[in-house]
Design an enzyme around this catalytic site. Structure first.
Site, PDB file in Angstrom:
ATOM      1  N   SER A 126      61.003  35.250  34.650  1.00  0.00           N
ATOM      2  CA  SER A 126      60.796  33.864  35.075  1.00  0.00           C
ATOM      3  C   SER A 126      59.878  33.129  34.110  1.00  0.00           C
ATOM      4  O   SER A 126      58.999  33.724  33.488  1.00  0.00           O
ATOM      5  CB  SER A 126      60.158  33.874  36.470  1.00  0.00           C
ATOM      6  OG  SER A 126      59.619  32.611  36.771  1.00  0.00           O
ATOM      7  N   TYR A 151      53.280  35.762  42.383  1.00  0.00           N
ATOM      8  CA  TYR A 151      54.696  35.885  41.973  1.00  0.00           C
ATOM      9  C   TYR A 151      54.782  35.943  40.451  1.00  0.00           C
ATOM     10  O   TYR A 151      55.421  36.834  39.893  1.00  0.00           O
ATOM     11  CB  TYR A 151      55.520  34.702  42.492  1.00  0.00           C
ATOM     12  CG  TYR A 151      56.856  34.606  41.805  1.00  0.00           C
ATOM     13  CD1 TYR A 151      57.070  33.687  40.763  1.00  0.00           C
ATOM     14  CD2 TYR A 151      57.899  35.451  42.155  1.00  0.00           C
ATOM     15  CE1 TYR A 151      58.278  33.624  40.099  1.00  0.00           C
ATOM     16  CE2 TYR A 151      59.115  35.393  41.501  1.00  0.00           C
ATOM     17  CZ  TYR A 151      59.292  34.474  40.473  1.00  0.00           C
ATOM     18  OH  TYR A 151      60.499  34.420  39.818  1.00  0.00           O
ATOM     19  N   LYS A 155      56.036  39.091  37.712  1.00  0.00           N
ATOM     20  CA  LYS A 155      57.020  38.987  36.629  1.00  0.00           C
ATOM     21  C   LYS A 155      56.382  39.383  35.290  1.00  0.00           C
ATOM     22  O   LYS A 155      56.992  40.068  34.468  1.00  0.00           O
ATOM     23  CB  LYS A 155      57.603  37.578  36.560  1.00  0.00           C
ATOM     24  CG  LYS A 155      58.491  37.224  37.738  1.00  0.00           C
ATOM     25  CD  LYS A 155      59.671  38.199  37.879  1.00  0.00           C
ATOM     26  CE  LYS A 155      60.570  37.849  39.040  1.00  0.00           C
ATOM     27  NZ  LYS A 155      61.664  38.832  39.218  1.00  0.00           N
TER      28      LYS A 155
HETATM   29  C1  WQD Z   1      59.305  22.908  41.958  1.00  0.00           C
HETATM   30  C2  WQD Z   1      58.412  21.685  42.058  1.00  0.00           C
HETATM   31  C3  WQD Z   1      56.655  21.887  43.652  1.00  0.00           C
HETATM   32  C4  WQD Z   1      59.040  21.917  47.283  1.00  0.00           C
HETATM   33  C5  WQD Z   1      60.700  28.329  41.130  1.00  0.00           C
HETATM   34  C6  WQD Z   1      61.019  29.616  41.799  1.00  0.00           C
HETATM   35  C7  WQD Z   1      60.576  30.780  40.974  1.00  0.00           C
HETATM   36  C8  WQD Z   1      60.943  30.626  39.538  1.00  0.00           C
HETATM   37  C9  WQD Z   1      60.508  29.299  38.993  1.00  0.00           C
HETATM   38  C10 WQD Z   1      62.916  31.874  38.962  1.00  0.00           C
HETATM   39  C11 WQD Z   1      56.941  22.057  42.174  1.00  0.00           C
HETATM   40  C12 WQD Z   1      57.614  20.772  44.028  1.00  0.00           C
HETATM   41  C13 WQD Z   1      58.694  21.888  45.942  1.00  0.00           C
HETATM   42  C14 WQD Z   1      58.669  20.836  48.133  1.00  0.00           C
HETATM   43  C15 WQD Z   1      57.624  19.764  46.249  1.00  0.00           C
HETATM   44  N1  WQD Z   1      62.333  30.745  39.345  1.00  0.00           N
HETATM   45  N2  WQD Z   1      58.009  20.822  45.443  1.00  0.00           N
HETATM   46  N3  WQD Z   1      57.983  19.792  47.569  1.00  0.00           N
HETATM   47  O1  WQD Z   1      57.556  26.608  42.115  1.00  0.00           O
HETATM   48  O2  WQD Z   1      58.789  25.831  40.040  1.00  0.00           O
HETATM   49  O3  WQD Z   1      59.328  28.064  41.157  1.00  0.00           O
HETATM   50  O4  WQD Z   1      61.121  28.311  39.806  1.00  0.00           O
HETATM   51  O5  WQD Z   1      62.410  32.906  38.779  1.00  0.00           O
HETATM   52  O6  WQD Z   1      61.226  31.905  41.518  1.00  0.00           O
HETATM   53  O7  WQD Z   1      60.352  29.640  43.033  1.00  0.00           O
HETATM   54  O8  WQD Z   1      59.989  25.900  42.189  1.00  0.00           O
HETATM   55  O9  WQD Z   1      61.277  24.437  43.661  1.00  0.00           O
HETATM   56  O10 WQD Z   1      59.268  25.677  44.613  1.00  0.00           O
HETATM   57  O11 WQD Z   1      58.925  23.778  43.028  1.00  0.00           O
HETATM   58  O12 WQD Z   1      56.978  18.812  45.776  1.00  0.00           O
HETATM   59  O13 WQD Z   1      58.941  20.809  49.368  1.00  0.00           O
HETATM   60  O14 WQD Z   1      58.768  20.979  43.233  1.00  0.00           O
HETATM   61  O15 WQD Z   1      55.313  21.504  43.905  1.00  0.00           O
HETATM   62  O16 WQD Z   1      56.174  21.108  41.464  1.00  0.00           O
HETATM   63  P1  WQD Z   1      58.814  26.543  41.333  1.00  0.00           P
HETATM   64  P2  WQD Z   1      59.906  24.966  43.475  1.00  0.00           P
END
Ligand code: WQD
Length: 351
Positions: A126, A151, A155
């Site tokens: 990731s 998490y 990784k």
């Molecule tokens: C993205 C952005 C949140 C939900 C994911 C996977 C992880 C890895 C990387 C593969 C952030 C914002 C989210 C909400 C929000 N992938 N958000 N409101 O944290 O980048 O990680 O991609 O391995 O496994 O989890 O993804 O979609 O949770 O968040 O504002 O209700 O959206 O703060 O900035 P993240 P995400």
């Protein structure tokens, strides 16, 4: 026909990768304890490919059960390892759950790879291994910094474990660093199936749009970005899936230049959370209800990929753009609602 073991094969990326592997001539078995997935996606795989994929409902944290799969399948030619917990926010709240599940399962699997001399191993890593990068886009040689979440640490540690393992074994390994997987197979027969309330942005958006969630909380708009919300690189799950097939073939063809070999899998363009919400409204014509909330612990401020290495060495070319990602995610959400109605309808008829 080479037999490939896909761990987490009932999951989001695993199921889409199985479709791509089958379409490219591989024979597949899955191992998935369904703790955060459903065998429903195997039905979708069968509808798409015509192939029924066997799933071993085994927890990889149980070594004996894991080892038994290899004893029963002496012709496993390669492994693609997806099975892991992956919610950044949850990992901050439950670190031991993440360290135990993600690392014990990996170590058990590698013990079997070593004993049964499995030649090829592809690891689901990731972009979170980069932490908060000083410069973006990130390349595979961008120094990894302290992870922002347990998490991310699992990784980073997983990559280090595989690195040390590959130095004393002949198994050829690839580490695929995903950016933000999203979207669904164009057929809407498989997609992301959040077991509880979704943690990731795109399924939160689609569930808000369809009325399963009351709205969206944007976790902060005070970051040093163009509109104050975080920047991410959303990659279509089917593009991600095809990269796994290419990476496996790359190892089979003995083209790897190092062991392990690392590839970034992102589109190479960054978009903010607020821009993603606006793009969904534009693609679907559905206005979204969102509020600005507190920053989420563990979040990286901004990250997107330099994907030149995967393009040049794997011949990988992402085909789906952001509109496709959001459009296929929405189509899948609507399909889930239809299926729920269908199921509820049956209940009413039966009573
Ligand atoms: C993205 C952005 C949140 C939900 C994911 C996977 C992880 C890895 C990387 C593969 C952030 C914002 C989210 C909400 C929000 N992938 N958000 N409101 O944290 O980048 O990680 O991609 O391995 O496994 O989890 O993804 O979609 O949770 O968040 O504002 O209700 O959206 O703060 O900035 P993240 P995400």
């Amino acid at each position: 026909m080479k037999k490939i073991l896909v761990t987490g094969g009932c999951g989001y990326i695993g199921s889409h990768t199985i479709v791509d592997l089958v379409e490219n001539g591989f024979d597949i078995i899955s191992v998935d304890n369904n703790s955060r997935s459903s065998e429903r996606l195997l039905e979708g795989i069968e509808k798409i490919t015509g192939k029924k994929v066997k799933n071993y409902k085994v927890d990889l944290c149980d070594f004996n059960d894991t080892n038994a799969i290899f004893e029963e399948n002496e012709d496993i030619a390669g492994i693609i390892h997806f099975a892991a917990y992956k919610a950044v926010g949850e990992s901050v709240e439950k670190p031991l759950l993440y360290f135990e599940n993600n690392l014990v399962s990996l170590i058990n699997l590698l013990k079997c790879v070593e004993f049964f001399k499995i030649p090829y191993f592809v690891f689901s890593s990731s972009c979170t291994v980069y932490g908060n990068p000083d410069h973006i886009p990130v390349t595979e040689t961008t120094p990894t910094k302290a992870a922002e979440s347990p998490y991310g640490y699992t990784k980073q540690m997983g990559e280090q474990i595989i690195g040390e393992f590959s130095h004393v074994n002949d198994t050829a390994c690839v580490l695929l660093r995903y950016f933000n997987p999203a979207g669904a197979h164009p057929s809407a027969l498989i997609g992301e199936l959040p077991i509880d309330k979704p943690q990731n942005l795109v399924p939160v958006i689609t569930q808000s749009a369809i009325g399963k969630l009351p709205g969206i909380t944007v976790f902060g708009n005070n970051y040093p970005t163009r509109d104050g919300s975080c920047v991410r690189d959303f990659i279509h799950v089917s593009d991600l899936a095809h990269a796994h097939t290419l990476a496996l073939q790359y190892l089979i063809d003995k083209k790897n230049k190092s062991n392990p070999e690392i590839f970034n899998l992102g589109t190479g363009s960054g978009i903010t959370v607020l821009e993603t919400i606006q793009a969904f409204e534009k693609v679907t014509g559905i206005p979204l209800n969102y509020t600005i909330g507190a920053n989420r612990p563990g979040d990286v401020v901004a990250i997107y990929a330099n994907n030149d290495k995967a393009r040049q060495q794997l011949g990988w070319q992402p085909e789906f753009n952001l509109e496709d990602i959001l459009g296929t995610a929405w189509k899948w959400e609507q399909k889930l609602k239809e299926d729920e109605k269908l199921f509820t309808g049956k209940n009413i008829q039966l009573n």
